[in-house]
Write an enzyme that holds these catalytic residues in place. Sequence first.
Site, mmCIF file in Angstrom:
data_model
loop_
_atom_site.group_PDB
_atom_site.id
_atom_site.type_symbol
_atom_site.label_atom_id
_atom_site.label_comp_id
_atom_site.label_asym_id
_atom_site.label_seq_id
_atom_site.Cartn_x
_atom_site.Cartn_y
_atom_site.Cartn_z
ATOM 1 N N TYR A 188 35.039 -0.384 34.110
ATOM 2 C CA TYR A 188 35.875 0.503 33.303
ATOM 3 C C TYR A 188 35.302 0.852 31.934
ATOM 4 O O TYR A 188 35.870 1.679 31.227
ATOM 5 C CB TYR A 188 37.264 -0.115 33.132
ATOM 6 N N SER A 208 37.183 4.819 37.225
ATOM 7 C CA SER A 208 36.109 4.528 38.176
ATOM 8 C C SER A 208 36.201 5.501 39.350
ATOM 9 O O SER A 208 37.225 6.158 39.557
ATOM 10 C CB SER A 208 36.216 3.089 38.678
ATOM 11 N N ASN A 235 47.050 8.242 34.832
ATOM 12 C CA ASN A 235 46.200 7.260 35.478
ATOM 13 C C ASN A 235 47.168 6.239 36.059
ATOM 14 O O ASN A 235 47.634 5.355 35.349
ATOM 15 C CB ASN A 235 45.231 6.610 34.498
ATOM 16 N N ASP A 247 57.294 10.101 44.120
ATOM 17 C CA ASP A 247 58.460 10.988 44.189
ATOM 18 C C ASP A 247 58.761 11.620 42.836
ATOM 19 O O ASP A 247 59.118 12.795 42.757
ATOM 20 C CB ASP A 247 59.681 10.226 44.711
ATOM 21 N N ARG A 253 41.397 0.977 48.110
ATOM 22 C CA ARG A 253 41.142 1.507 46.766
ATOM 23 C C ARG A 253 40.833 2.994 46.763
ATOM 24 O O ARG A 253 40.969 3.656 45.746
ATOM 25 C CB ARG A 253 39.989 0.765 46.106
ATOM 26 N N HIS A 257 41.264 8.726 37.349
ATOM 27 C CA HIS A 257 40.793 7.366 37.618
ATOM 28 C C HIS A 257 39.480 7.193 36.874
ATOM 29 O O HIS A 257 38.573 8.027 37.005
ATOM 30 C CB HIS A 257 40.588 7.121 39.111
#
Length: 148
Positions: A23, A101, A73, A86, A114, A99
């Site tokens: 990250y 990564s 994120n 929803d 993932r 994201h």
Amino acid sequence: MPTVYVLNGPNLNLLGQREPEIYGRDTLADVEARCRAIAEREGFELVFRQTNNEHEMVDWIQEARQSGGVVINPAGFSYNSVPVLDALKMCEGPVVEVHISNIHKRAETEARWRAESIMSPAATGVIAGLGVAGYELAVDYVARRLKA
């Protein structure tokens, strides 16, 4: 003045400390400062938040649903939070899923789940694997949509 919400899910409060090899070393405060600079330059309000709690994320998305747009994120919510999904489906403006990564590449060496965010069908677009620069690209995209 339109408002863009930048919403962050579980464990992102530890950005810069948690798995920096994945990250990076930038903190969430660093990301917020960059997003605020874009908002100021482009003339819109920015709400920047992080939570480890699903119900709080749902409340924030409902609050944001008629705003200028949402950058999210979803982190760990990406894979199993139907309530967050929803809520995102109710958003009237653009929704950009971010994201840090590349979740698709990580699936090659980690758990396959993932790579499969259930949030993506509710998103206008998805940015993955560009590090924290993905947030800036997402906020810039929403700003362009607001001006159009």
